[in-house]
Motif scaffolding. Sequence first.
Motif, mmCIF file in Angstrom:
data_model
loop_
_atom_site.group_PDB
_atom_site.id
_atom_site.type_symbol
_atom_site.label_atom_id
_atom_site.label_comp_id
_atom_site.label_asym_id
_atom_site.label_seq_id
_atom_site.Cartn_x
_atom_site.Cartn_y
_atom_site.Cartn_z
ATOM 1 N N ARG A 11 0.468 -1.045 0.156
ATOM 2 C CA ARG A 11 -0.279 -0.226 -0.252
ATOM 3 C C ARG A 11 0.659 0.887 0.577
ATOM 4 O O ARG A 11 0.181 2.423 -1.259
ATOM 5 N N ARG A 52 -7.640 6.899 -2.965
ATOM 6 C CA ARG A 52 -6.745 6.626 -1.737
ATOM 7 C C ARG A 52 -6.825 5.069 -1.869
ATOM 8 O O ARG A 52 -7.662 4.629 -2.476
ATOM 9 N N THR A 54 -6.040 2.604 0.910
ATOM 10 C CA THR A 54 -6.161 2.297 1.841
ATOM 11 C C THR A 54 -5.688 0.845 2.214
ATOM 12 O O THR A 54 -6.428 -0.410 1.239
#
Length: 280
Positions: A11, A52, A54
Amino acid sequence: MPELPEVETVRRGLAPALENATLTAVQVRIPKLRWPLPPDLAERLIGNRVERLTRRAKYLLVHMSDGCVVIIHLGMSGHMTVWPEDAPTPGRHDHIDFVTDAGAVIRFTDPRRFGAVLLDHADTIDDHKLLSKLGPDPLSNQFNAEELARRLKGRSSPIKAALMDQRIVAGLGNIYVCESLFRSAISPKRKSGTVQGKRAEALTAAIRGVLADAIAAGGTSLRDHVSPDGTLGYFQHQFSVYGRQGEACPGCTCDIEKTGGIQRLVQAGRSTFYCSRRQR
DNA sequence: CGGCAAACCTGCGAGC
DNA sequence: TGCTCGCAGGTTTGCC
């Protein structure tokens, strides 16, 4: 491959290339991984911006500007790499390329094809079948000794099996369960329900510590794991017990002839490594 | 509900 | 060299 620290490493490695980038192409070269790929994956993503990136347990979640969410799981052998430009010709296990408006290629590779790439929507993501039953993320505030003790109470299964169960705590796998049990001096064979009070506190702290150390090391690279920039994790050099059967226990000072060193046993079909003298 | 084996796949190292 | 076997960081499914 990937347990929580490896997924978190991925990530962090992908975020700079993906966040705020618009996808200009998505090339899917395989019909299915663990499950069939969404037939409209490319169509849904092209022209859409990544807001984003996550992580939920071992799942990567790519949140798109139109509310659509890509759920990615790396299975046993999956990894993702970023090619800022000029990605090499895809090999036979390079299944998906995500191309950004900056010209970067984010490539999903998975030899064993136990991974998954699915689509959902921000409004319903918490109810997704794969995510809704997950226990607390061990690095979140939802995870503490009281909560762990509550979830273990009344269970007769061995603690090793309970920690592998993603409904109890989500993100651990075989390596980090073995290492956490070693750090907290708890036997993998101990009944889950007896891990209360001080033991639950020790186990909670051990899990947090092991995961933090592993993330700091960029995860564990045994075979498949590489971070998106191609660098290897090195937590394998800090293993106390995993894969070390027959070696001296790093916590015991007495003779290896007496203790037998690190033992290996099989629980629920998976190898467990532990020191029977230190872990009770 | 609990627990376990099988299933999904490929690759690698060990042993013959 | 080449074959077979066992094993591998995960998770779901089905059976008892």
